[in-house]
Design an enzyme around this catalytic site. Structure first.
Site, short mmCIF file in Angstrom:
data_model
loop_
_atom_site.label_atom_id
_atom_site.label_comp_id
_atom_site.label_asym_id
_atom_site.label_seq_id
_atom_site.Cartn_x
_atom_site.Cartn_y
_atom_site.Cartn_z
N SER A 188 0.84 -1.20 0.00
CA SER A 188 0.00 0.00 0.00
C SER A 188 0.87 1.25 0.00
CB SER A 188 -0.96 -0.04 1.20
OG SER A 188 -1.97 0.91 1.06
N ASP A 213 -0.02 -4.11 -4.06
CA ASP A 213 -1.19 -3.24 -4.20
C ASP A 213 -0.87 -1.80 -3.79
OD1 ASP A 213 -3.76 -3.35 -5.30
OD2 ASP A 213 -4.71 -3.27 -3.33
N HIS A 279 -7.66 -5.60 -0.81
CA HIS A 279 -6.39 -4.89 -0.67
C HIS A 279 -5.34 -5.80 -0.04
CE1 HIS A 279 -3.98 -1.32 -0.77
NE2 HIS A 279 -4.04 -1.04 0.51
#
Length: 351
Positions: A188, A213, A279
């Site tokens: 992230s 991601d 996610h």
């Protein structure tokens, strides 16, 4: 109004913790008249949390210092009990378990996470140590990535990358370790941290960067100098699992993996209203792929639709395995694969 909306959308388990996120004058240096933009984002344990995107700034007087970033070292000699150090100009750490002849993996978390709460860290740590004899560093920048200040955490990625670069420079200058033996893996917001780190290194360049991601929120219009980009290493690989919502959908690396099309929701993620499950699938897939000798075979293809229709079935000679494929200039582009809905996720593609 903000507080009432959250009462509607947050699950009951989160209601008891909402009180500490009420917007008050004490949270800013000056009263902010503009609208506050917010959204729900998962923390390190996958719980939806209020994230301030704009309209309210964290009090700069309480801004945490990069010197509060903690580095935890795990090896096969200490696989579960970390050796923890911090670093500043007056304290250059020496790790008794660090061995320069080993290759090193550096793991960086995202928004609202920490070494104590992270689900990602133990998953990847155990996967890598089971696979080979590595130095495993986990980077705890939790004070700079704290809930609910997503806007501050996004800005702090630059500060964290500079500090991490200094840390790697110190390890290479104080030992026989080589910079190109470091592999940086970030999830992230952490994906942007690891990308930017290579731009700040003085001891050389890391060859391998993995973005799990990468966060798109507040980075959708950022230049390559401000986020993860293929120019930052010899091999930049990216795993997309909530593309177009929390994570990037567009290609960022040399080799971009799109499990199940790379979009939200991922198979098995039921009622995934904040993409919490999708996610996080990026690091679940990656951890499992490291330890599995089969499955997670990805095939290059122009689109997921072409892949699922079988139009790229002749590309199997260019297929690669997620987490295992070394640098190969002929094997770049968008790679697609299909996973199972539940663990074990990996399976051999029919195409």
């Amino acid at each position: 109004m903000l507080y009432l909306i959250l009462l509607i959308f947050l699950p009951h388990s989160e209601l008891k913790s909402l009180k500490k996120y009420e917007v008050t004058e004490e949270m800013t240096e000056e009263r902010v008249d503009e609208d506050i933009k917010w959204m729900l984002l998962p923390n390190g344990r996958g719980d939806p949390q209020l994230a301030i995107i704009s309209g309210l700034e964290k009090n700069s007087a309480a801004e945490p210092l990069v010197e509060n970033i903690k580095f935890y070292l795990y090896t096969r000699d200490n696989p579960t009990r970390a050796e923890m150090q911090t670093m500043d100009k007056n304290c250059l750490p020496i790790f008794k378990y660090f061995r320069s002849q080993r290759k090193t993996k550096v793991l960086v978390h995202g928004f609202g996470d920490s070494a104590e709460d992270s689900l990602m860290f133990p998953l990847l740590r155990d996967a890598f140590l089971n696979y080979n004899d590595y130095n495993i560093f986990t980077v705890d920048w939790s004070e700079l990535a704290a809930v609910p200040w997503y806007n501050s955490a996004a800005k702090n990625t630059k500060h964290v990358s500079k500090h991490l670069a200094s840390f790697i420079d110190h390890l290479t200058s104080s030992t026989d370790a080589r910079t190109d033996d470091f592999h940086l893996i970030g999830f992230s917001l952490g994906a942007h941290v690891v990308g930017l780190t290579n731009n700040e290194l003085k001891s050389g360049k890391v060859k391998h960067i993995t973005g799990l991601d990468p966060a798109e929120v507040l980075f959708s219009s950022s230049s390559p100098e401000e986020r993860l980009d293929y120019s930052q290493a010899k091999l930049v690989e990216v795993v997309h699992t909530s593309g177009g919502f929390l994570g990037f959908k567009k290609r960022l690396g040399h080799r971009d993996f799109y499990p199940n099309g790379g979009a939200w929701p991922q198979p098995g993620c039921k009622i995934d209203y904040a993409a919490v499950c999708s996610h996080r699938r990026a690091y679940y897939y990656y951890a499992e792929a490291i330890t599995k000798s089969e499955g997670f075979i990805a095939v290059p293809c122009p689109s997921y639709e072409d892949y699922t229709s079988g139009a790229c079935s002749n590309n199997t000679d260019l297929s690669v395995q997620l987490g295992k494929a070394p640098f190969d200039k002929s094997k770049e582009g968008n790679y697609y694969l299909i996973t199972n809905s539940d663990s074990p996720y990996g399976k051999v593609s029919k195409h």
